[in-house]
Design a protein around this motif. Structure first.
Motif, short mmCIF file in Angstrom:
data_model
loop_
_atom_site.label_atom_id
_atom_site.label_comp_id
_atom_site.label_asym_id
_atom_site.label_seq_id
_atom_site.Cartn_x
_atom_site.Cartn_y
_atom_site.Cartn_z
N VAL A 23 0.82 -1.22 0.00
CA VAL A 23 0.00 0.00 0.00
C VAL A 23 0.85 1.27 0.00
O VAL A 23 0.50 2.25 -0.65
CB VAL A 23 -1.01 0.00 1.18
CG1 VAL A 23 -0.30 0.09 2.52
CG2 VAL A 23 -2.00 1.15 1.04
N PHE A 24 1.99 1.25 0.68
CA PHE A 24 2.81 2.46 0.79
C PHE A 24 3.69 2.70 -0.43
O PHE A 24 4.37 3.72 -0.51
CB PHE A 24 3.66 2.42 2.05
CG PHE A 24 2.83 2.40 3.31
CD1 PHE A 24 2.03 3.48 3.64
CD2 PHE A 24 2.85 1.32 4.15
CE1 PHE A 24 1.25 3.48 4.79
CE2 PHE A 24 2.08 1.30 5.31
CZ PHE A 24 1.28 2.38 5.62
N THR A 25 3.70 1.79 -1.38
CA THR A 25 4.50 1.98 -2.59
C THR A 25 3.66 2.48 -3.77
O THR A 25 4.19 2.74 -4.84
CB THR A 25 5.21 0.68 -3.00
OG1 THR A 25 4.22 -0.32 -3.28
CG2 THR A 25 6.15 0.20 -1.91
N ARG A 26 2.39 2.64 -3.56
CA ARG A 26 1.51 3.15 -4.62
C ARG A 26 1.88 4.59 -4.95
O ARG A 26 2.43 5.31 -4.13
CB ARG A 26 0.05 3.08 -4.19
CG ARG A 26 -0.43 1.66 -3.96
CD ARG A 26 -1.85 1.64 -3.47
NE ARG A 26 -2.27 0.28 -3.16
CZ ARG A 26 -3.44 -0.02 -2.65
NH1 ARG A 26 -4.33 0.93 -2.38
NH2 ARG A 26 -3.75 -1.28 -2.39
N ASP A 27 1.53 5.01 -6.17
CA ASP A 27 1.86 6.38 -6.57
C ASP A 27 0.65 7.31 -6.58
O ASP A 27 0.74 8.46 -7.01
CB ASP A 27 2.58 6.41 -7.92
CG ASP A 27 1.78 5.77 -9.04
OD1 ASP A 27 0.63 5.36 -8.80
OD2 ASP A 27 2.31 5.66 -10.15
N ASP A 28 -0.48 6.82 -6.09
CA ASP A 28 -1.69 7.63 -6.03
C ASP A 28 -2.07 7.88 -4.56
O ASP A 28 -2.46 6.94 -3.85
CB ASP A 28 -2.83 6.91 -6.76
CG ASP A 28 -4.15 7.67 -6.69
OD1 ASP A 28 -4.13 8.89 -6.44
OD2 ASP A 28 -5.21 7.03 -6.88
N LYS A 30 -4.62 9.24 -3.16
CA LYS A 30 -6.01 8.92 -2.83
C LYS A 30 -6.18 7.41 -2.65
O LYS A 30 -6.89 6.95 -1.75
CB LYS A 30 -6.95 9.44 -3.91
CG LYS A 30 -8.40 9.34 -3.52
CD LYS A 30 -9.28 10.12 -4.45
CE LYS A 30 -10.67 10.21 -3.85
NZ LYS A 30 -11.47 11.24 -4.48
N SER A 31 -5.53 6.63 -3.48
CA SER A 31 -5.58 5.17 -3.38
C SER A 31 -5.01 4.69 -2.04
O SER A 31 -5.57 3.81 -1.39
CB SER A 31 -4.81 4.54 -4.55
OG SER A 31 -4.66 3.16 -4.36
N ILE A 32 -3.90 5.29 -1.64
CA ILE A 32 -3.28 4.95 -0.35
C ILE A 32 -4.24 5.29 0.79
O ILE A 32 -4.49 4.47 1.68
CB ILE A 32 -1.94 5.70 -0.16
CG1 ILE A 32 -0.92 5.22 -1.20
CG2 ILE A 32 -1.40 5.51 1.25
CD1 ILE A 32 0.32 6.09 -1.29
N ALA A 33 -4.80 6.49 0.75
CA ALA A 33 -5.70 6.96 1.80
C ALA A 33 -6.94 6.07 1.91
O ALA A 33 -7.34 5.67 3.01
CB ALA A 33 -6.11 8.40 1.55
N LEU A 34 -7.54 5.74 0.78
CA LEU A 34 -8.75 4.93 0.82
C LEU A 34 -8.47 3.50 1.29
O LEU A 34 -9.28 2.90 1.99
CB LEU A 34 -9.43 4.92 -0.56
CG LEU A 34 -10.00 6.27 -1.00
CD1 LEU A 34 -10.60 6.17 -2.40
CD2 LEU A 34 -11.03 6.78 0.00
N LYS A 75 6.65 12.58 -1.03
CA LYS A 75 5.66 13.58 -1.43
C LYS A 75 4.29 12.92 -1.60
O LYS A 75 3.28 13.45 -1.14
CB LYS A 75 6.10 14.25 -2.74
CG LYS A 75 5.18 15.35 -3.22
CD LYS A 75 5.75 16.01 -4.48
CE LYS A 75 4.97 17.19 -4.94
NZ LYS A 75 3.59 16.97 -5.26
N VAL A 76 4.25 11.76 -2.23
CA VAL A 76 2.99 11.03 -2.42
C VAL A 76 2.38 10.68 -1.06
O VAL A 76 1.19 10.85 -0.83
CB VAL A 76 3.22 9.75 -3.27
CG1 VAL A 76 1.99 8.85 -3.25
CG2 VAL A 76 3.58 10.12 -4.70
N LEU A 77 3.22 10.19 -0.14
CA LEU A 77 2.73 9.79 1.18
C LEU A 77 2.25 10.99 1.99
O LEU A 77 1.26 10.91 2.72
CB LEU A 77 3.80 9.01 1.93
CG LEU A 77 4.15 7.65 1.31
CD1 LEU A 77 5.35 7.04 2.00
CD2 LEU A 77 2.96 6.71 1.35
N GLU A 78 2.94 12.11 1.88
CA GLU A 78 2.50 13.33 2.56
C GLU A 78 1.16 13.80 1.99
O GLU A 78 0.28 14.25 2.73
CB GLU A 78 3.55 14.44 2.45
CG GLU A 78 4.81 14.18 3.26
CD GLU A 78 4.60 14.21 4.77
OE1 GLU A 78 3.58 14.74 5.26
OE2 GLU A 78 5.48 13.68 5.49
N GLU A 79 0.98 13.69 0.68
CA GLU A 79 -0.29 14.05 0.06
C GLU A 79 -1.39 13.08 0.50
O GLU A 79 -2.56 13.45 0.61
CB GLU A 79 -0.16 14.05 -1.47
CG GLU A 79 0.68 15.20 -1.99
CD GLU A 79 0.98 15.11 -3.48
OE1 GLU A 79 0.48 14.18 -4.15
OE2 GLU A 79 1.72 15.97 -3.98
#
Length: 90
Positions: A23-28, A30-34, A75-79
């Motif tokens: 999950v933490f390697t995704r580049d989206d 919103k996908s991580i958050a959901l 940056k993706v994870l912070e977003e």
């Protein structure tokens, strides 16, 4: 075989959340958050609210990855934090 770090073990075998694979390697963000939201809401073992559990796991991962985390992924994870707040209406 190299010994795994304790933080990797926590991420993979959290006693509070059953996380989707990678999950933490995704580049989206919103996908991580959901995904984190879904995991937190379905967990019967968490000790705090779904929002706090999900945010804690995300923050834990960012902090533990530290300097080894590529800037782009950080940056993706912070977003994803902002997306998680939005997903929980905060």
């Amino acid at each position: 075989m190299a010994a795994k770090k304790w933080s990797q073990d926590v991420t993979e075998h959290s006693n509070a959340l059953d996380l989707a694979k990678d999950v933490f390697t995704r580049d989206d963000p919103k996908s991580i958050a959901l995904s984190l939201k879904r995991s937190a809401e379905h967990s019967k073992r968490r000790k705090s609210s779904p929002f706090r559990s999900a945010m804690s796991m995300l923050t834990f991962y960012i902090n533990r990855a530290g300097k080894d985390l590529p800037a782009k992924q950080k940056k993706v994870l912070e977003e994803a934090k902002d997306e998680l707040r939005a997903a929980f209406g905060r």
